[in-house]
Write a protein that holds these residues in place. Structure first.
Motif, PDB file in Angstrom:
ATOM      1  N   UNK A 106      -0.949   9.595  -8.955  1.00  0.00           N
ATOM      2  CA  UNK A 106      -0.003   9.939  -7.983  1.00  0.00           C
ATOM      3  C   UNK A 106      -0.394  10.755  -6.742  1.00  0.00           C
ATOM      4  N   UNK A 162       3.487   1.737  -1.717  1.00  0.00           N
ATOM      5  CA  UNK A 162       4.223   1.889  -3.057  1.00  0.00           C
ATOM      6  C   UNK A 162       3.423   2.880  -3.991  1.00  0.00           C
ATOM      7  N   UNK A 163       4.172   3.631  -4.676  1.00  0.00           N
ATOM      8  CA  UNK A 163       3.209   4.463  -5.417  1.00  0.00           C
ATOM      9  C   UNK A 163       3.606   4.377  -6.903  1.00  0.00           C
ATOM     10  N   UNK A 164       4.717   3.642  -7.434  1.00  0.00           N
ATOM     11  CA  UNK A 164       5.265   3.421  -8.583  1.00  0.00           C
ATOM     12  C   UNK A 164       5.728   2.206  -8.727  1.00  0.00           C
ATOM     13  N   UNK A 165       5.777   1.573  -9.934  1.00  0.00           N
ATOM     14  CA  UNK A 165       6.218   0.340 -10.312  1.00  0.00           C
ATOM     15  C   UNK A 165       6.927   0.631 -11.626  1.00  0.00           C
ATOM     16  N   UNK A 185      -4.911   2.732  -1.683  1.00  0.00           N
ATOM     17  CA  UNK A 185      -4.565   1.379  -1.580  1.00  0.00           C
ATOM     18  C   UNK A 185      -4.720   0.370  -2.859  1.00  0.00           C
ATOM     19  N   UNK A 215      -2.231   8.729  -4.417  1.00  0.00           N
ATOM     20  CA  UNK A 215      -1.304   7.944  -3.843  1.00  0.00           C
ATOM     21  C   UNK A 215      -1.660   6.589  -4.324  1.00  0.00           C
ATOM     22  N   UNK A 216      -2.153   6.180  -5.309  1.00  0.00           N
ATOM     23  CA  UNK A 216      -2.205   4.782  -5.865  1.00  0.00           C
ATOM     24  C   UNK A 216      -0.798   4.164  -6.212  1.00  0.00           C
ATOM     25  N   UNK A 217      -0.646   3.040  -6.314  1.00  0.00           N
ATOM     26  CA  UNK A 217       0.618   2.250  -6.931  1.00  0.00           C
ATOM     27  C   UNK A 217      -0.032   2.319  -8.365  1.00  0.00           C
ATOM     28  N   UNK A 218       1.190   3.282  -9.146  1.00  0.00           N
ATOM     29  CA  UNK A 218       0.745   3.383 -10.390  1.00  0.00           C
ATOM     30  C   UNK A 218       1.787   2.636 -11.316  1.00  0.00           C
ATOM     31  N   UNK A 219       1.278   2.198 -12.197  1.00  0.00           N
ATOM     32  CA  UNK A 219       1.939   1.288 -13.469  1.00  0.00           C
ATOM     33  C   UNK A 219       1.756   2.029 -14.548  1.00  0.00           C
ATOM     34  N   UNK A 220       2.870   2.604 -14.922  1.00  0.00           N
ATOM     35  CA  UNK A 220       2.856   3.519 -16.428  1.00  0.00           C
ATOM     36  C   UNK A 220       2.874   2.682 -17.591  1.00  0.00           C
ATOM     37  N   UNK A 221       1.882   1.832 -17.785  1.00  0.00           N
ATOM     38  CA  UNK A 221       2.116   0.830 -18.987  1.00  0.00           C
ATOM     39  C   UNK A 221       2.233   1.511 -20.056  1.00  0.00           C
ATOM     40  N   UNK A 257       0.750  -7.648 -16.756  1.00  0.00           N
ATOM     41  CA  UNK A 257       0.689  -6.839 -15.589  1.00  0.00           C
ATOM     42  C   UNK A 257      -0.543  -6.762 -14.761  1.00  0.00           C
ATOM     43  N   UNK A 304      10.308   8.902 -17.746  1.00  0.00           N
ATOM     44  CA  UNK A 304       9.875   9.491 -16.417  1.00  0.00           C
ATOM     45  C   UNK A 304      10.906   9.815 -15.403  1.00  0.00           C
ATOM     46  N   UNK A 361       0.876  -1.072   0.150  1.00  0.00           N
ATOM     47  CA  UNK A 361       0.020  -0.155   0.034  1.00  0.00           C
ATOM     48  C   UNK A 361       0.941   1.396  -0.023  1.00  0.00           C
ATOM     49  N   UNK A 414       0.585  11.464 -19.146  1.00  0.00           N
ATOM     50  CA  UNK A 414       0.805  11.976 -17.950  1.00  0.00           C
ATOM     51  C   UNK A 414      -0.127  12.733 -17.053  1.00  0.00           C
ATOM     52  N   UNK A 431      -1.532  10.023 -15.044  1.00  0.00           N
ATOM     53  CA  UNK A 431      -0.453   9.607 -14.464  1.00  0.00           C
ATOM     54  C   UNK A 431      -0.444  10.491 -12.769  1.00  0.00           C
ATOM     55  N   UNK A 432      -0.314  11.548 -13.163  1.00  0.00           N
ATOM     56  CA  UNK A 432      -0.279  12.570 -12.104  1.00  0.00           C
ATOM     57  C   UNK A 432      -1.553  12.689 -11.190  1.00  0.00           C
ATOM     58  N   UNK A 453       2.228   7.804 -22.917  1.00  0.00           N
ATOM     59  CA  UNK A 453       2.713   8.829 -22.427  1.00  0.00           C
ATOM     60  C   UNK A 453       3.371   9.858 -23.360  1.00  0.00           C
ATOM     61  N   UNK A 491       8.555   7.214 -22.823  1.00  0.00           N
ATOM     62  CA  UNK A 491       7.975   7.182 -21.532  1.00  0.00           C
ATOM     63  C   UNK A 491       7.281   5.835 -20.934  1.00  0.00           C
ATOM     64  N   UNK A 492       6.735   5.649 -19.865  1.00  0.00           N
ATOM     65  CA  UNK A 492       6.132   4.457 -19.509  1.00  0.00           C
ATOM     66  C   UNK A 492       7.115   3.904 -18.356  1.00  0.00           C
ATOM     67  N   UNK A 493       6.740   2.436 -18.689  1.00  0.00           N
ATOM     68  CA  UNK A 493       7.620   1.376 -17.665  1.00  0.00           C
ATOM     69  C   UNK A 493       9.183   1.641 -17.852  1.00  0.00           C
ATOM     70  N   UNK A 508       0.303  -8.137 -10.885  1.00  0.00           N
ATOM     71  CA  UNK A 508       0.294  -6.877  -9.870  1.00  0.00           C
ATOM     72  C   UNK A 508      -1.181  -6.706  -9.299  1.00  0.00           C
TER      73      UNK A 508
END
Ligand SMILES: [Zn+2]
Ligand SMILES: [Zn+2]
Lengths: 430, 430
Positions: B147, A82-85, B124, B150-156, B167, A140, A80, B140, B143-144, B133, A133-135, B171
């Motif tokens: 963020x 974590x904010x980025x992967x 969470x 406060x989520x865990x963001x996967x910038x796929x 993914x 980023x 919980x 973006x 994404x912002x 992106x 950009x991206x993973x 995850x």
């Protein structure tokens, strides 16, 4: 003068800080399933690591550990937080994944901003980021650093050369982040658009994400009319922002308040003497979500001895000289294909391709190098060819410290699949 | 309860806030070269706009104004204060460019976070962003916002369907942002990977960036086992975060503390009566770097009358019904191809294609619709076809309020280039 006063911290203070941070990060790591298991296997208690002197007690971490702990086995805080992967590409097999907390993202941005500031980039600069950009961390990671510094950031991403050039011109871009090979390509598109260097306002190029030679840097500086600075990073250690050249352009300062660096012999795993080439090993000192201890980067470099005139106390590493996974061990000597390539490519008669062949004769390993000779030099006169062969043999021996068997072959006669040359052929069996 | 207390602000207070902000943004706009010129042309002083009642004094802004002021003619602060630039694609001609200050980026992220929170997304949650992106704002911008929440963001990013699904599964992704047409495509890849809905943990889909029908939403909800929420934005107004559906799924709340919304008749430019369809016009109320006044979005929608049960006081707009640039004016009536399409596609006998033909006979405009009939219904019996023709004519008349001439044609007989059907053929000349 510095973006962060830590850049100029007296060496002893920096090392004290590292010691404190190392102790903290080791105790945190013990909360992750991976390190809990590894520590147990090694009979190690986290509190046995009190400072830098205890570093050798810690086991190394490898890419295989990251893969085995996929997807979240290296987290030492709850998911919980974590904010980025970020993840390495690869659709098959387990990817290498790194998680970040909000503080980790902030710290990473600060480190990248430090790199930008070091080479003179300031908030009034216009910055075009040509990384995908991206993973992928190059996009980023660099983006957040530029934003932290306060530049006007153009998130151009990769590709679309015509648009890149239009953006460079129309928005009077002063700083670019670009992969070296793409920089060489993009310059060829300028002419077709009728754009000259005089139409642009470039002054700085940040180049990274792939190894390149000093010659490539010089070429980029000429093509774009800029100073080009070498950048080093890897996604396991966030991405960009691990080490970066200062205005001296003589090695990359590794941010030692955030990364504890060692250079080891990839065979003995012992530290190499200061200044000698070995494999770079890194420990995260500030990462909260997913610390990594003594990570074997497989990148080969050396510490550049002595102090840097710029006044920063963080040690410098040389440009990446190759990968330890490419390393050949023959007759007890470590050889890297990159060394052979560097010697051969400096010889005018040598053509495009070469092949290192490893054979076993009886109990003895043989090191042979087949070298293509340009057709204009591949003459009938055997005495001329013999002279060339001797010259190449001597130059390789001086570099490798063993004497290879050199065979000269005709241009375009060596195996080449998918346009990518095969460099090493190991016939020694197991 | 709300992410931002402003979401539930009493209507009168909200309008008072809008009035204060409008006055401020108009006075700021006067600092930009574009608005300085426009105000002068209209003999307008910024201080003549004191509140919402003065809105009609302000001229409209169009895409052509953004293009003409390229690259920086709409900035009302120094370029040095800008930290981000987004641009429409387009390699030829002038792109539409929007600049943002650091505060603008912050405000934008807050607005997007508000959208996420409104539909139940929480820190969470694990969020996978499948938008591209870079210069495109969907990546973006979203994404912002994630963020900020406060989520865990996967910038796929966009594309690579197999990796997207991997993914999602590995995850335990709970929330996705996806373009509707890509959502339909991606679902077809699940089977080939042997992935079932039960392997996933999805609960929410945020769908936007292209107009879509209620049927498409329902289909996405079934395919992914989620609630899907419609998102509206356009790069001129930052991008995503302009309007978003609440859990009622009945219209998108437009964030009226940040955007002043009007709906006008695209011909008379006067406001349409509450609840009627017209063109959405937006004024930025909080943007510092590049405010835009009364921007004609060309998007057609209506305000949904009445209060929303969710308690938010910000008005709702209906899903986008078409574009005013597609509008046909015939016999003084405004017609949109989308209206014709909606009627025709509800008739089982109608095939894939249709064509609106506009002709002039003497001084009179003729409105003709050629309609493909599925082969199984295209029978020899003229009486059957005549009945179908009359039925279609009646249904179109009920929708359009003028009587079209309907011609039935065989399946696949209408022009179709590059797989994209031609919808309107205007033969009236100028
Ligand atoms: Zn230096
Ligand atoms: Zn509502």
């Amino acid at each position: 003068m510095f973006f962060d006063p830590l850049e100029g911290l007296a060496r002893q203070d920096l090392e004290n800080l590292q010691g404190v941070r190392l102790r903290h990060v080791v105790s945190q790591s013990a909360n992750s399933p991976l390190y809990a298991r590894i520590f147990e296997e090694h009979g190690l208690q986290a509190d046995q690591v009190q400072g830098l002197d205890d570093l050798p007690r810690l086991p190394f971490t490898g890419k295989e550990d990251l893969r085995a702990s996929y997807p979240g086995g290296m987290l030492c805080r709850p998911m919980e937080e974590m904010v980025r992967l970020h993840a390495s590409s690869g659709t098959t097999g387990a990817a290498t994944v790194v998680f970040h907390t909000a503080n980790d993202i902030q710290t990473w941005a600060d480190l990248v901003a430090r790199c930008f500031h070091m080479v003179g980039v300031r908030p009034h600069d216009v910055f075009q980021n040509m990384s995908g950009y991206g993973l992928f961390t190059g996009g980023l990671g660099i983006h957040y650093g530029a934003e932290r510094l306060g530049c006007l950031t153009i998130p151009a991403g990769a590709g679309n050369s015509k648009r890149q050039i239009k953006l460079l011109r129309d928005f009077r871009v002063t700083v670019i982040h670009i992969i070296p090979s793409y920089a060489l390509h993009l310059a060829t598109v300028f002419d077709s658009l009728g754009v000259n260097l005089e139409d642009l306002h470039l002054k700085t190029a940040l180049i990274g994400a792939e190894p390149h030679s000093e010659q490539i840097r010089k070429r980029i500086e000429e093509l774009y009319g800029v100073k080009a600075y070498n950048s080093y990073g890897l996604s396991e250690m966030n991405g960009p922002g691990v080490a970066f050249e200062c205005p001296e352009q003589n090695g990359m300062h590794i941010w030692e308040d955030a990364f504890l660096a060692e250079i080891i012999d990839p065979v003995t795993l012992e530290p190499v003497p200061e200044g000698e080439v070995g494999e770079l090993v890194l420990t995260t000192l500030t990462r909260e979500g997913m610390p990594i201890l003594r990570y074997r980067t497989r990148d080969l470099t050396r510490f550049i001895p002595g102090e840097c005139p710029c006044g920063r106390t963080h040690r410098r590493i040389d440009r990446i000289l190759g990968r330890s996974d490419d390393m050949i061990i023959i007759k007890g000597v470590n050889i890297f294909p990159m060394q052979v390539e560097r010697v051969l490519m400096a010889i005018p008669e040598v053509g495009q391709n070469y092949l290192i062949v490893l054979e076993r004769q009886g109990y003895l390993d043989q090191f042979k190098v087949q070298v293509e000779v340009k057709s204009e030099f591949f003459v009938e006169d055997m005495r001329v060819l013999k002279k060339l062969q001797d010259r190449i043999t001597g130059m390789l021996r001086d570099e490798l410290l063993i004497t290879p068997k050199v065979e000269l072959v005709e241009a375009r006669s060596l195996p080449c699949s998918d346009g990518k040359a095969q460099r090493v052929c190991d016939l020694r069996g197991q």
